[in-house]
Design a protein around this motif. Structure first.
Motif, short mmCIF file in Angstrom:
data_model
loop_
_atom_site.label_atom_id
_atom_site.label_comp_id
_atom_site.label_asym_id
_atom_site.label_seq_id
_atom_site.Cartn_x
_atom_site.Cartn_y
_atom_site.Cartn_z
N TYR A 123 0.79 -1.23 0.00
CA TYR A 123 0.00 0.00 0.00
C TYR A 123 0.82 1.28 0.00
O TYR A 123 0.24 2.37 0.03
N TYR A 141 -6.75 -3.29 3.60
CA TYR A 141 -6.37 -1.87 3.51
C TYR A 141 -6.93 -1.09 4.70
O TYR A 141 -6.24 -0.27 5.32
N GLY A 142 -8.18 -1.38 5.03
CA GLY A 142 -8.81 -0.71 6.16
C GLY A 142 -8.13 -1.05 7.47
O GLY A 142 -7.98 -0.19 8.35
N SER A 144 -4.98 -1.79 7.92
CA SER A 144 -3.72 -1.05 8.00
C SER A 144 -3.96 0.41 8.36
O SER A 144 -3.21 1.01 9.14
N LYS A 145 -5.00 1.00 7.79
CA LYS A 145 -5.35 2.39 8.13
C LYS A 145 -5.73 2.50 9.60
O LYS A 145 -5.34 3.45 10.30
N TYR A 146 -6.49 1.54 10.07
CA TYR A 146 -6.93 1.52 11.47
C TYR A 146 -5.74 1.42 12.41
O TYR A 146 -5.62 2.17 13.39
N ARG A 148 -2.65 2.19 11.78
CA ARG A 148 -1.86 3.42 11.68
C ARG A 148 -2.48 4.52 12.53
O ARG A 148 -1.76 5.28 13.21
N LEU A 149 -3.80 4.61 12.53
CA LEU A 149 -4.50 5.62 13.32
C LEU A 149 -4.28 5.40 14.82
O LEU A 149 -4.00 6.35 15.56
N CYS A 156 2.34 2.35 5.90
CA CYS A 156 1.13 2.16 5.10
C CYS A 156 0.60 0.73 5.17
O CYS A 156 -0.61 0.51 5.13
N ASP A 157 1.50 -0.25 5.24
CA ASP A 157 1.09 -1.66 5.26
C ASP A 157 1.51 -2.28 6.59
O ASP A 157 2.50 -3.00 6.69
#
Length: 240
Positions: A123, A141-142, A144-146, A148-149, A156-157
């Motif tokens: 990503y 993808y979601g 990884s975003k979660y 990261r948050l 990103c990954d």
């Protein structure tokens, strides 16, 4: 003995194991391989033992009695590799979702460019995933975003399982203190390296879903990642 070893955890990978081993050994740069097999009933471990006759100084096997999770397999492999004095220690799947041709890029990121941990990232440069249904792409993808948050890691990954560690990273992290055993293990290892302020870089790769064998993903693994990340971050705040 090479300076780098690729750890491949297996459970019922008889359709892939010989091909992935030969693909790694066919790379221009030399890599050793350590297979950590969880007593696969399909004969994966026996196939590796047979191949050891062809590659006696490059191919190694840890045969475990039970299937106790991806994380415990990697921890056992890490400890074995550290005792053997490898400088670069890789995580890689057996099913060709991770392209062996990308090993050299992860290696160079650490050995030449100075990273402590390099990640084969799906990503960092768009979404580079082949053969996954859209629902699986969005979940990964979601996730990884979660992560990261919650963790504030600039990665990103965060759930990637294609990784190169300098041995110093694994020597510094308390491997016996790693709690997760499923795919959340990948998150926890990155988070522990992040807290230790190691240099982490992402190398863009194309992830291709397996064409042979069965995925080990389950609902329990997903829930471990979702709820475990919050607990992991919470504990890190108090440990400071």
């Amino acid at each position: 003995m090479q300076d780098a070893i690729v750890i491949i955890p297996t459970y019922n990978e008889i359709e892939n194991i010989e091909a992935i081993i030969r693909a790694v050994f066919n790379q221009e740069k030399g890599f050793d391989i350590l297979v950590v097999d969880d007593n696969s009933p399909d004969g994966t471990g026996e196939k590796v033992k047979t191949l050891q006759g062809e590659f006696p100084d490059q191919l190694f096997l840890i045969s475990r009695a039970n299937k106790t999770g991806l994380g415990t397999a990697y921890i056992e492999g890490f400890k074995w590799s550290l005792k053997k004095h490898y400088s670069y220690i890789f995580e890689m799947d057996a099913d060709f979702s991770h392209n062996p041709n990308d090993l050299i890029h992860l290696y160079n990121a650490c050995a030449i460019d100075g990273a402590d941990l390099s990640i084969g990232s799906r990503y960092v440069d768009g979404v580079n995933v082949v053969n996954w249904p859209m629902s699986r792409v969005l979940l990964s993808y979601g996730a990884s975003k979660y992560v990261r948050l919650i963790t504030r890691m600039k990665i990103c990954d965060t759930t990637a399982g294609f990784v190169c560690y300098k041995r110093q990273v694994l020597e510094t992290i308390n491997l016996d203190g790693i709690k997760f055993v499923g795919y959340a293990f990948q998150i926890e290892m990155k988070f522990k390296a992040y807290l230790k302020k190691f240099k982490i870089v992402e190398v863009p790769v194309i992830f291709t879903d397996r064409t042979k064998g069965k995925s080990k993903m389950s609902g329990g693994i997903i829930s471990e990642a979702i709820f475990g990340v919050i607990n992991m971050k919470f504990k890190s705040l108090f440990s400071k």
